[in-house]
Design a protein around this motif. Structure first.
Motif, mmCIF file in Angstrom:
data_model
loop_
_atom_site.group_PDB
_atom_site.id
_atom_site.type_symbol
_atom_site.label_atom_id
_atom_site.label_comp_id
_atom_site.label_asym_id
_atom_site.label_seq_id
_atom_site.Cartn_x
_atom_site.Cartn_y
_atom_site.Cartn_z
ATOM 1 N N ILE A 242 42.967 40.996 37.707
ATOM 2 C CA ILE A 242 42.576 40.365 38.973
ATOM 3 C C ILE A 242 42.138 41.416 39.976
ATOM 4 N N VAL A 243 42.890 42.511 40.070
ATOM 5 C CA VAL A 243 42.523 43.562 41.017
ATOM 6 C C VAL A 243 41.175 44.174 40.650
ATOM 7 N N HIS A 245 38.617 42.788 39.273
ATOM 8 C CA HIS A 245 37.511 41.906 39.627
ATOM 9 C C HIS A 245 37.416 41.681 41.132
ATOM 10 N N ALA A 246 38.553 41.735 41.835
ATOM 11 C CA ALA A 246 38.543 41.420 43.264
ATOM 12 C C ALA A 246 38.263 42.632 44.132
ATOM 13 N N GLU A 268 45.398 34.967 42.053
ATOM 14 C CA GLU A 268 44.138 35.541 42.510
ATOM 15 C C GLU A 268 44.054 35.517 44.031
ATOM 16 N N ARG A 269 44.527 34.438 44.634
ATOM 17 C CA ARG A 269 44.532 34.368 46.099
ATOM 18 C C ARG A 269 45.497 35.388 46.683
ATOM 19 N N GLN A 272 43.674 38.697 46.537
ATOM 20 C CA GLN A 272 42.557 38.709 47.470
ATOM 21 C C GLN A 272 43.042 38.825 48.908
ATOM 22 N N ASP A 276 41.994 41.820 51.362
ATOM 23 C CA ASP A 276 41.288 41.481 52.598
ATOM 24 C C ASP A 276 42.043 41.980 53.823
#
Length: 379
Positions: A242-243, A245-246, A268-269, A272, A276
């Motif tokens: 996940i990291v 890709h994000a 995933e959220r 993210q 962010d």
């Protein structure tokens, strides 16, 4: 080192101590009564007396012989009483202590049931996850039964309160989404008209930005409400994937396998939101963001660190509360966030049986660490 006894152990000691004390008192009273009785009730076998000299055959005085026989008999009887009574007291006392241990355990069994239920609720991944569970203690209407019933009433009220809160957030968010969608459509139509003046275009653009911010807020509320619910399905998820890709090019990564079981969308959220926040609340120039994943001691970990202004340690707990922001710095001012980022991160982590921890850096910025049960820990 101070010895800590359980309630069962203390009850057993009290019961055993009282039994031995009562036994010693009874043995002492018996000793005194028997001693007095022997002074008046002991018979001595007659000894032949020489009629010429008035003495016994062995030459002793009759009265002296009688008293000596009485004393010897009394001493032997009392010694036997103390010896045999002490042995009997020890044997019966040991049996009484063992029986007291069993009885105390039996009497405290309802309390163990209450404690086990409270522990299961307290150790649930989400604070309100097991509030539907009840003790339902059966038995006579005594103090234990009333305590368990009171605890069940408290759980029922908390369950209704949390459930009503979740429903309110979800319903309010859905109700607010409709007018926001309508307003956004009307603004976009107005901005597409050729006759729109620059003032109208500027106003419409500002209103669209406000509309988008409110939309992100509603989406965050919906996700927060969803994150606090029990996960019914889990799948294999690697936080490192996940990291990878994000994370953007500006994020320095150090990725190792960090497999867990959970909801891929929620995880995933979580990733993210951390990335962010780290990018948004950073230095305007010369800032950096680092992300690292790995597995340690049965936990899949994700660590996100960034540069930034110095954050007081006492203000860290407020970062997890919805709509709470740091004051007195420009770290969060005007950032455009909805104030739900870390609240969602913590809710998602706890829903997966983990937790999140924040450490302020002395040079400025934060180090946020998320720990989730590793995949093999769930198998």
């Amino acid at each position: 080192m101070r010895l800590k006894l359980t309630i069962r152990g203390r009850l057993t000691l009290v019961y055993g101590g009282l039994f031995f004390l009562a036994g010693l008192v009874m043995l002492g009273v018996t000793y005194v009564l028997v001693s007095r009785q022997l002074l008046t009730g002991v018979a001595v076998k007659a000894t032949p007396i020489d009629p010429v000299q008035g003495r016994t055959v062995d030459g002793t005085e009759p009265d002296l012989l009688f008293r000596r026989a009485v004393e010897i008999t009394r001493d032997d009887a009392l010694s036997a009483l103390l010896t045999q009574g002490g042995i009997a007291l020890l044997v019966v006392g040991a049996a009484a202590v063992a029986l007291g241990w069993l009885v105390a355990g039996r009497m405290l069994q309802p309390l163990h049931q209450i404690t086990d239920t409270a522990r299961r609720i307290a150790e649930a991944p989400a604070a309100d996850r097991s509030l539907h569970e009840r003790i339902a203690l059966k038995g006579p209407d005594d103090e234990m039964k009333r305590l368990a019933d009171t605890f069940d009433v408290m759980l029922a009220r908390l369950d209704r309160s949390f459930d009503g809160q979740r429903r309110f957030i979800a319903n309010a968010s859905h109700e607010l989404r409709t007018p926001l969608t309508l307003n956004r459509t009307l603004l976009e139509v107005a901005l597409e008209k050729d006759a729109a003046s620059p003032e109208v275009i500027q106003l419409g653009t500002t209103l669209l930005a406000i509309n988008q911010r409110h939309g992100r807020l509603i989406d965050g509320l919906l996700l927060l409400a969803r994150s606090e619910r029990e996960l019914t399905e889990r799948s294999y998820v690697d936080l490192a994937d996940i990291v990878e890709h994000a994370a953007g090019d500006e994020v320095k990564t150090e990725l190792a396998e960090a497999a867990t079981l959970g909801d891929p969308v929620l995880l995933e959220r979580l990733v993210q939101n951390l990335l962010d926040n780290a990018a948004r609340h950073n230095l305007s120039t010369g800032g950096w963001v680092r992300a690292a994943t790995g597995t340690r001691n049965g936990w899949a970990t994700l660590q996100v660190a960034n540069s930034g202004p110095i954050v007081p340690r006492y203000e860290v707990p407020a970062l997890f509360e919805p709509f709470r922001r740091l004051t007195g710095t420009d770290r969060l001012a005007g950032s455009g966030g909805a104030g739900l980022g870390l609240s969602i991160v913590r809710a998602v982590a706890r829903a997966h049986g983990g937790d999140v921890h924040i450490d302020p850096r002395d040079e400025g910025g934060l180090v946020v660490t998320v720990a989730l049960p590793a995949a093999q820990a769930w198998s």
